[in-house]
Write an enzyme that holds these catalytic residues in place. Sequence first.
Site, PDB file in Angstrom:
ATOM      1  CB  ALA A 155      -5.458 -13.388  -2.242  1.00 20.23           C
ATOM      2  CE1 TYR A 156       0.318 -10.077  -7.421  1.00 18.44           C
ATOM      3  CE2 TYR A 156      -0.933  -8.108  -7.984  1.00 18.44           C
ATOM      4  CZ  TYR A 156       0.256  -8.820  -8.007  1.00 18.44           C
ATOM      5  OH  TYR A 156       1.363  -8.282  -8.604  1.00 18.44           O
ATOM      6  CB  ALA A 157      -6.381  -6.499  -4.669  1.00 16.64           C
TER       7      ALA A 157
END
Length: 251
Positions: A155-157
């Site tokens: 999700a962060y990426a």
Amino acid sequence: MLDIFNLQGKTALFTGANRGLGKAMAIGLAKAGANVAVVGRTPDQDVIDQINTQGVCGKFYVHDLADIDGIPALVAKVEADFGRIDILVNNAGVQSRHKAAEFPRQDWNYVIDVNMNAVFFMCQEVGKRMLAQKSGKIINIASLLSFQGGLTVPAYAASKGAVAQFTKSLSNEWASQGINVNCIAPGYMDTEMNTALMADATRSRQIMERIPAGRWGKPQDMVGAAIYLASGASDYVNGTIITVDGGWMGR
């Protein structure tokens, strides 16, 4: 020559300046002369005190950026209090680590809302005002994971990859209107978000071995890039991603 870095009389709207990279950059912009409106979930009087100590005006606005619908009212309030917004720094971000096969939908949605959706709609809302005044500086905080995939952080990426891409899209539309939209991508920084990585002796050693500078970054390492992109020194810099990573991406 140093006048081109002077931010005197400018107002910066800054998300996520309670600690770490954001706090260092917000105080840095204040030292360069900018008034700073700080947005965060929890009030932080210390950052406001340090901003005001520089002889400029600092004010804190409590807002959870996952509340996308509340962004127009937030920006309108800052504009009413300061008169105008010259600089926007979208620094606020969250992290959630899970194996991809087990990543909870709730965590995915929260990371995407804060790291991607809020950033875009902050750009949109402040950008409308910058278009009207024919000037402005927008600085989005990307990540090395705007380029790489990482492990257990899909999700962060995804969110940071999106930020890097729509920064370019906004720049393509707004550069001719006097608005500079750019990113800073910090490398491995000695901050709260990376506590687990730094505590893992093996992983920390592997990271250090790849960084040509031979050390983890410090919040203060971000200040120069932030002042540069917020100032007249970067008037012909558009749609770029400046890495502040000790040389990681060049390894």
